[in-house]
Design a protein around this motif. Structure first.
Motif, PDB file in Angstrom:
ATOM      1  N   UNK A  30       0.809  -1.221   0.000  1.00  0.00           N
ATOM      2  CA  UNK A  30       0.000   0.000   0.000  1.00  0.00           C
ATOM      3  C   UNK A  30       0.841   1.269   0.000  1.00  0.00           C
ATOM      4  N   UNK A  31       2.160   1.109  -0.065  1.00  0.00           N
ATOM      5  CA  UNK A  31       3.015   2.287   0.080  1.00  0.00           C
ATOM      6  C   UNK A  31       2.899   3.256  -1.095  1.00  0.00           C
ATOM      7  N   UNK A  32       3.016   4.521  -0.754  1.00  0.00           N
ATOM      8  CA  UNK A  32       3.148   5.564  -1.770  1.00  0.00           C
ATOM      9  C   UNK A  32       4.554   5.481  -2.355  1.00  0.00           C
ATOM     10  N   UNK A  33       4.663   5.542  -3.690  1.00  0.00           N
ATOM     11  CA  UNK A  33       5.966   5.484  -4.350  1.00  0.00           C
ATOM     12  C   UNK A  33       6.122   6.706  -5.242  1.00  0.00           C
ATOM     13  N   UNK A  34       7.218   7.420  -5.038  1.00  0.00           N
ATOM     14  CA  UNK A  34       7.575   8.546  -5.894  1.00  0.00           C
ATOM     15  C   UNK A  34       8.906   8.230  -6.563  1.00  0.00           C
ATOM     16  N   UNK A  35       9.000   8.475  -7.864  1.00  0.00           N
ATOM     17  CA  UNK A  35      10.251   8.214  -8.590  1.00  0.00           C
ATOM     18  C   UNK A  35      10.641   9.447  -9.395  1.00  0.00           C
ATOM     19  N   UNK A  36      11.919   9.775  -9.365  1.00  0.00           N
ATOM     20  CA  UNK A  36      12.406  10.948 -10.096  1.00  0.00           C
ATOM     21  C   UNK A  36      13.051  10.533 -11.411  1.00  0.00           C
ATOM     22  N   UNK A  37      12.947  11.414 -12.373  1.00  0.00           N
ATOM     23  CA  UNK A  37      13.658  11.247 -13.633  1.00  0.00           C
ATOM     24  C   UNK A  37      14.045  12.628 -14.151  1.00  0.00           C
ATOM     25  N   UNK A  38      15.145  12.677 -14.881  1.00  0.00           N
ATOM     26  CA  UNK A  38      15.558  13.939 -15.484  1.00  0.00           C
ATOM     27  C   UNK A  38      14.859  14.171 -16.824  1.00  0.00           C
ATOM     28  N   UNK A  39      14.270  13.107 -17.371  1.00  0.00           N
ATOM     29  CA  UNK A  39      13.742  13.147 -18.727  1.00  0.00           C
ATOM     30  C   UNK A  39      12.223  13.350 -18.729  1.00  0.00           C
ATOM     31  N   UNK A  40      11.732  14.513 -19.159  1.00  0.00           N
ATOM     32  CA  UNK A  40      10.279  14.753 -19.159  1.00  0.00           C
ATOM     33  C   UNK A  40       9.527  13.820 -20.098  1.00  0.00           C
ATOM     34  N   UNK A  41      10.209  13.238 -21.072  1.00  0.00           N
ATOM     35  CA  UNK A  41       9.552  12.322 -22.007  1.00  0.00           C
ATOM     36  C   UNK A  41       9.145  11.011 -21.337  1.00  0.00           C
ATOM     37  N   UNK A  42       9.649  10.760 -20.111  1.00  0.00           N
ATOM     38  CA  UNK A  42       9.304   9.523 -19.413  1.00  0.00           C
ATOM     39  C   UNK A  42       8.072   9.684 -18.518  1.00  0.00           C
ATOM     40  N   UNK A  43       7.461  10.856 -18.544  1.00  0.00           N
ATOM     41  CA  UNK A  43       6.330  11.129 -17.649  1.00  0.00           C
ATOM     42  C   UNK A  43       5.227  10.080 -17.779  1.00  0.00           C
ATOM     43  N   UNK A  44       4.780   9.815 -19.007  1.00  0.00           N
ATOM     44  CA  UNK A  44       3.656   8.899 -19.197  1.00  0.00           C
ATOM     45  C   UNK A  44       4.045   7.463 -18.850  1.00  0.00           C
ATOM     46  N   UNK A  45       5.309   7.109 -19.114  1.00  0.00           N
ATOM     47  CA  UNK A  45       5.789   5.777 -18.733  1.00  0.00           C
ATOM     48  C   UNK A  45       5.669   5.578 -17.224  1.00  0.00           C
ATOM     49  N   UNK A  46       6.058   6.575 -16.453  1.00  0.00           N
ATOM     50  CA  UNK A  46       6.005   6.458 -15.000  1.00  0.00           C
ATOM     51  C   UNK A  46       4.567   6.506 -14.493  1.00  0.00           C
ATOM     52  N   UNK A  47       3.727   7.308 -15.114  1.00  0.00           N
ATOM     53  CA  UNK A  47       2.315   7.332 -14.732  1.00  0.00           C
ATOM     54  C   UNK A  47       1.691   5.958 -14.954  1.00  0.00           C
ATOM     55  N   UNK A  48       2.058   5.306 -16.061  1.00  0.00           N
ATOM     56  CA  UNK A  48       1.535   3.972 -16.352  1.00  0.00           C
ATOM     57  C   UNK A  48       1.969   2.942 -15.318  1.00  0.00           C
ATOM     58  N   UNK A  49       3.073   3.204 -14.620  1.00  0.00           N
ATOM     59  CA  UNK A  49       3.524   2.299 -13.564  1.00  0.00           C
ATOM     60  C   UNK A  49       2.742   2.512 -12.269  1.00  0.00           C
ATOM     61  N   UNK A  50       1.813   3.457 -12.296  1.00  0.00           N
ATOM     62  CA  UNK A  50       0.945   3.725 -11.151  1.00  0.00           C
ATOM     63  C   UNK A  50       1.735   4.241  -9.948  1.00  0.00           C
ATOM     64  N   UNK A  51       2.675   5.131 -10.229  1.00  0.00           N
ATOM     65  CA  UNK A  51       3.449   5.776  -9.174  1.00  0.00           C
ATOM     66  C   UNK A  51       3.397   7.287  -9.392  1.00  0.00           C
ATOM     67  N   UNK A  52       3.964   8.018  -8.453  1.00  0.00           N
ATOM     68  CA  UNK A  52       4.019   9.482  -8.587  1.00  0.00           C
ATOM     69  C   UNK A  52       5.323   9.862  -9.281  1.00  0.00           C
ATOM     70  N   UNK A  53       5.257  10.348 -10.514  1.00  0.00           N
ATOM     71  CA  UNK A  53       6.492  10.758 -11.191  1.00  0.00           C
ATOM     72  C   UNK A  53       6.902  12.166 -10.778  1.00  0.00           C
ATOM     73  N   UNK A  54       8.194  12.371 -10.700  1.00  0.00           N
ATOM     74  CA  UNK A  54       8.717  13.700 -10.386  1.00  0.00           C
ATOM     75  C   UNK A  54       9.798  14.027 -11.416  1.00  0.00           C
ATOM     76  N   UNK A  55       9.493  14.929 -12.318  1.00  0.00           N
ATOM     77  CA  UNK A  55      10.453  15.347 -13.339  1.00  0.00           C
ATOM     78  C   UNK A  55      11.411  16.338 -12.706  1.00  0.00           C
ATOM     79  N   UNK A  56      12.687  15.979 -12.677  1.00  0.00           N
ATOM     80  CA  UNK A  56      13.693  16.792 -11.987  1.00  0.00           C
ATOM     81  C   UNK A  56      14.906  16.963 -12.902  1.00  0.00           C
TER      82      UNK A  56
END
Length: 271
Positions: A30-56
């Motif tokens: 049930x944990x909340x998961x946040x993952x960072x990436x430098x690449x804004x093009x990966x936003x939808x990929x991370x959303x599809x993983x059902x996590x909170x994406x953080x573009x950094x």
């Protein structure tokens, strides 16, 4: 034993982070998961993983600091000389920090290495990684030094299929490896148990062997010809080392076994 944090913060979202996400979902965590990436093009990929994406695109401590507070943090991005020194202090209030490093810090050392083997501090190639380790350890991180990581998406089997793998000097050098699933199982066990007695550990499977042995077995399984041999000076630096990892201590301290203790176990389902 305190329960894991309700928030898992993944700094960097490469193969290690993606496998963490997969295993957490498999366990229906049930944990909340946040993952960072430098690449804004990966936003939808991370959303599809059902996590909170953080573009950094740039390291920004003010964003990370509130996210890291009381969280379990896993750091898996490569050192660049600046990002670690900005983000590590921002994680000072984290519950747990795990920094994924590499056995490349042993430089040209050969033979068997274990947790008592000193890193090659004289090697300029090792300096950035060792500096990053040191920065994160200042803030309480557990450092896991991994040899070659393989799994469904990458490994010798994928390079043999494409014909891009070459044997340095006939593949005589000894190597160790770890399956991505076992590496992540160790990471999650460290987070859950918090019983480790030291700050730096080796991870790896239990059957170091020559590159030629692994390549020969894989080629036999996949009905491929053996790859050509090239001078070791022309090989990728990650394939030039001649050493075997004894990573038994962390398994003993965590009281756990590897799911894939040999390359045969790990590659069997991949080929």
């Amino acid at each position: 034993m305190a329960p894991p944090s309700s928030h898992l913060l993944l700094l960097g979202c490469g193969q290690v982070a993606k496998e963490i996400i997969r295993q957490e979902k498999l366990e229906q965590s049930p944990r909340r998961i946040t993952a960072t990436t430098r690449n804004p093009l990966r936003l939808f990929e991370l959303v599809d993983l059902d996590i909170e994406p953080l573009i950094l695109p740039l390291p920004y401590a003010a964003i990370i600091e509130p996210l890291a507070a009381d969280a379990d943090v896993v750091v898996s991005f490569p050192p660049d000389g600046t990002t670690d020194s900005i983000l590590a202090p921002a994680c000072a209030a984290a519950r747990t920090i795990i920094y994924i490093s590499s056995t490349s810090v042993y430089g040209k050392k050969s033979g068997t290495i274990d947790d008592t083997t000193p890193a090659d501090i004289a090697s300029e190639d090792c300096r950035a990684r060792l500096q990053a380790e040191s920065i994160w350890k200042e803030y309480g991180a557990i450092v896991l030094r991994a040899p070659g990581i393989y799994g469904p998406e990458n490994g010798m089997h994928t390079r043999l299929k494409t014909g891009s793998f070459k044997l340095p000097d006939g593949g005589k050098n000894m190597v160790s490896r770890i399956h991505i699933s076992d590496l992540v199982r160790i990471i999650l066990a460290v987070i859950e148990k918090r019983t480790l007695t030291d700050s730096t550990y080796l991870v790896g499977d239990k059957q170091p062997c020559t590159l030629n042995e692994v390549a020969s077995w894989l080629c036999e399984q996949m009905k491929l010809p053996l790859p050509e041999s090239i001078p070791i000076s022309e090989a990728n630096p990650t394939l030039r080392a001649n050493r075997q990892v004894d990573a038994s201590r962390i398994l003993e301290e965590l009281k756990m076994n590897l799911e894939y203790p040999t390359y045969r176990d790990g590659y069997a389902n991949l080929v």
